[in-house]
Design an enzyme around this catalytic site. Structure first.
Site, mmCIF file in Angstrom:
data_model
loop_
_atom_site.group_PDB
_atom_site.id
_atom_site.type_symbol
_atom_site.label_atom_id
_atom_site.label_comp_id
_atom_site.label_asym_id
_atom_site.label_seq_id
_atom_site.Cartn_x
_atom_site.Cartn_y
_atom_site.Cartn_z
ATOM 1 C CG ASP A 1 13.158 -5.202 -11.283
ATOM 2 O OD1 ASP A 1 12.760 -4.237 -10.344
ATOM 3 O OD2 ASP A 1 12.311 -5.977 -11.676
ATOM 4 C CG ASP A 2 13.039 -4.496 -6.636
ATOM 5 O OD1 ASP A 2 12.569 -3.492 -7.481
ATOM 6 O OD2 ASP A 2 12.236 -5.039 -5.565
ATOM 7 C CG ASP B 1 13.287 -0.692 -10.728
ATOM 8 O OD1 ASP B 1 13.967 -0.910 -9.776
ATOM 9 O OD2 ASP B 1 12.216 -1.353 -11.136
ATOM 10 C CG HIS B 2 12.805 0.945 -6.946
ATOM 11 N ND1 HIS B 2 12.947 -0.095 -6.428
ATOM 12 C CD2 HIS B 2 11.705 0.619 -7.671
ATOM 13 C CE1 HIS B 2 12.209 -1.117 -6.512
ATOM 14 N NE2 HIS B 2 11.567 -0.739 -7.752
ATOM 15 C CB CYS C 1 8.323 -1.884 -10.345
ATOM 16 S SG CYS C 1 9.310 -2.664 -9.265
#
Length: 507
Positions: free
Chosen positions: A46-47, A315-316, A82
Site C-alpha cells: 500500500d503506497d 497499488d501506486h 488507492c
C-alpha cells in the site's frame, strides 16, 4: 549493541510465530509436483514507492525474486490513488467503467453492486478450481460498507477465507470483517496489523496445502501507508536516514498544472517531517518482508515452492517532497504511477528484466491466464503471460507500449501545510514507451465532479520526453518538435478513456 540484539531477538520471535503454523510438517507427504495446479501468492503493498528506495527494506523479497524470478520494469498503475487502483487490479477494468456519477462511491468508484463484486478475480479463480483467501486491505472504507456492517456483514464473492480491514490508517485497534463476522484487534504487540495479516495468510496457505487444493492467496498489507506505524521491534531501525534529495525535491515547477505550480517551498520543519515519514515507511515495510519470508519457508517445507507463482506489486507509488509536495500520490508523474512488479514461479525465467509496458488493469487477465483459464472478453486489460513466459512469437510489441492514466480529484486535501489535491487536479493521460519513444501526455480538467472527459475542454496540458527530461521538470507541451506525437497521443487517449472490453485492446 544491546538494543540491536533485542531488536534481532524480537524479529526472530516474530519469525518463529509466523512459522509456528508448520509444526506438523514431518507427518505430511508433499504434493506431487506437476500434477496439481500452480498456487498463486499475490502480494500487494500500500503506497510503496519504487523510485525512492521503497524496495530496499524488503531485502529478503528482493533477493528471492532476483534469484528465482524476473521483473517487469515498465509496470504502471492506471490511477495514482488507492481504491480505484485496487478495483482495477481485482476486476481487470479501467476506473472509468465503474465511475460513480453522483458524487458517491469509494474515491468516485461505484463498487457496491453485483456488476463489480461478482466480476472480480476471486470469482474467476474459483471457476478454475482454486481455494481462495483475501487478507488485509481490499478497498478503502467507503468501499467496505457492505462487508463491515454490524449485522449481516458479507464478504466479497469468490473468496473462501476472508480477513479484510474495515478501516484505514490504523495499525492497532482495527476492525476486521472475518468470514462474515466483525472482529476488533487490540493494542498489544500480537495485534500489530501486518503480523495479523501475515499469520492469517500463513494459516490459510498451510490449510490449503494440507487439503491438497491449489490456492490463490491475495495478501494485501497496509504498509507502508500512513501513518506507517512500525512494529514495536522495528521502531528504532534506520535512524539517521533521510528522504532522497532528488533534483526535483523542493523544486518549484512553474510551468506545471495549478496544484503543482502553486506549491510553496518546503520549510526545514516540513523537511524533517518528511524524513521521519520516510524512516517509518521503511520500518513498517520490514514486517511485510517477514510475511514473504514466512510464506516462502512454509511452502518450501511442504514441497510447493516450485509450484507457486509469487507476484509482488503496489497499488501506486509515492512522493516525498518532489515538486514541493510533501507527501502522498495523486499526480501523473513517474514516482506516483511506476511501481514494482516482480514475479517468480513455474516457467518464469530467472534474472530477466522485461521492458514491455503493462499496467494494473492487465493483472486480473494475466492471473487467470497463468492458471489455464480464459480471461473474460469484457475485461479491459490484456494478459501478459506470453511476455513473462518469454514466448515473444505470441504477442505484438505494440500491444505493450502504452498505458492510460485517469484520476478524479478528491477535493481539497491538505498535508504538512500544503494542498496535495484540489482544483485542476482531475486528469487523464497516456504513457508511451517503446524502442524509440519514452513520453507522457496529460490533460487536466478544472472541475472536481465526476465526468467522462467528453463534456469538458481541458484547462491545462503537460507533455514530457523522458529520454530528455526523466524527472519531468520542464513541460514540453508547447515544443513544436512534439506536436505530431501529441496529436496522436490525444487521439489514442480519448478513444481509451471511453473504452470497454474489446474496444480497449487497440494499439
Amino acid at each position: 549493541h544491546v538494543i540491536n540484539l533485542m531488536i534481532m531477538m524480537l524479529a526472530l520471535d516474530l519469525l518463529v510465530c509466523l512459522l509456528g503454523l508448520t509444526a506438523a510438517l514431518n507427518d505430511y507427504v508433499p504434493l506431487q509436483k506437476g500434477i496439481n495446479s500452480p498456487n498463486i501468492v499475490l502480494l500487494l503493498n500500500d503506497d510503496q514507492d519504487l523510485l525512492f528506495g521503497g524496495e530496499t527494506p524488503m531485502s529478503f523479497s528482493v533477493d528471492f525474486f532476483k534469484q528465482r524470478g524476473s521483473s517487469l520494469s515498465n509496470f504502471f498503475v492506471n490511477t495514482p490513488v488507492c481504491c480505484p487502483s485496487r478495483a482495477a487490479l481485482i476486476s481487470g477494468r479501467y476506473p472509468h467503467n465503474y465511475l460513480s456519477t453522483d458524487g458517491s462511491g469509494c474515491m468516485h468508484m461505484n463498487v457496491s453492486n453485483d456488476d463489480f463484486q461478482k466480476r472480480t478475480i476471486g470469482v474467476y479463480m474459483k471457476e478454475q478450481g482454486y481455494t481462495t483467501g483475501m487478507f488485509g486491505k481490499l478497498l478503502n472504507p467507503e468501499g467496505m460498507i457492505d462487508f463491515c456492517k454490524s449485522e449481516n456483514a458479507k464478504q466479497l464473492p469468490g473468496f473462501d477465507t476472508w480477513f479484510a480491514m474495515c478501516n484505514d490508517n490504523r495499525y492497532f485497534q482495527n476492525l476486521f470483517s472475518v468470514n462474515g463476522e466483525l472482529w476488533k484487534s487490540g493494542i498489544t504487540s500480537e495485534d500489530y496489523l501486518t503480523s495479523l495479516i501475515g499469520n492469517n495468510s500463513l494459516k490459510f496457505i498451510e490449510n490449503s496445502v494440507k487439503a491438497k487444493k491449489p490456492f490463490f492467496a491475495y495478501v494485501a498489507p497496509h504498509a507502508p501507508h500512513a501513518p506507517s506505524t512500525p512494529a514495536p521491534w522495528y521502531q528504532n531501525e534506520f535512524e539517521g536516514r533521510t528522504a532522497p534529495r532528488t533534483p526535483h525535491y523542493n523544486y518549484s515547477a512553474t510551468d506545471h498544472h495549478y496544484i503543482v505550480r502553486s506549491q510553496a517551498y518546503l520549510t526545514s520543519m516540513i523537511a524533517a517531517d518528511i524524513d521521519e515519514e520516510f524512516r517509518n515507511r521503511w520500518r513498517s515495510i520490514l514486517s511485510v518482508d517477514d510475511i514473504m519470508r514466512g510464506i516462502v519457508q512454509l511452502l518450501d517445507q511442504y514441497g510447493q515452492l516450485e509450484n507457486t507463482y509469487f507476484i509482488w506489486t503496489s497499488d501506486h507509488g509515492y512522493q516525498l517532497g518532489q515538486f514541493n509536495i510533501p507527501c502522498c500520490k495523486l499526480q501523473p508523474y513517474e514516482h506516483d504511477i511506476r511501481v514494482t512488479l516482480r514475479i517468480a514461479g513455474p516457467g518464469i525465467p530467472k534474472g530477466v528484466e522485461f521492458k514491455e509496458v503493462v499496467s494494473m488493469v492487465d493483472m486480473a487477465p494475466t492471473l487467470i491466464d497463468l492458471v489455464g483459464g480464459t480471461p473474460p472478453e469484457d475485461m479491459d486489460g490484456i494478459s501478459f503471460k506470453d511476455v513473462i513466459k518469454n514466448t515473444t512469437d505470441k504477442f505484438k510489441a505494440s500491444e505493450f507500449s502504452k498505458s492510460i492514466i485517469e484520476y478524479w480529484s478528491l477535493g481539497h486535501v491538505y498535508r504538512y501545510e500544503h494542498y496535495i489535491d484540489g482544483t485542476n487536479n482531475t486528469f487523464i493521460g497516456v504513457r508511451l514507451l517503446n524502442d524509440t519513444h519514452n513520453m507522457v501526455y496529460v490533460e487536466f480538467y478544472p472541475n472536481e465532479i465526476e465526468h467522462t472527459f467528453r463534456e469538458y475542454t481541458p484547462s491545462e496540458y503537460e507533455f514530457y520526453d523522458l529520454n530528455v527530461d526523466p524527472l519531468q521538470m520542464k513541460n514540453a507541451f508547447h515544443d513544436s518538435r512534439y506536436q505530431k506525437v501529441i496529436e496522436e497521443l490525444h487521439s489514442y487517449l480519448h478513444r481509451q478513456v471511453v473504452c470497454s472490453g474489446k474496444t480497449c485492446k487497440q494499439t
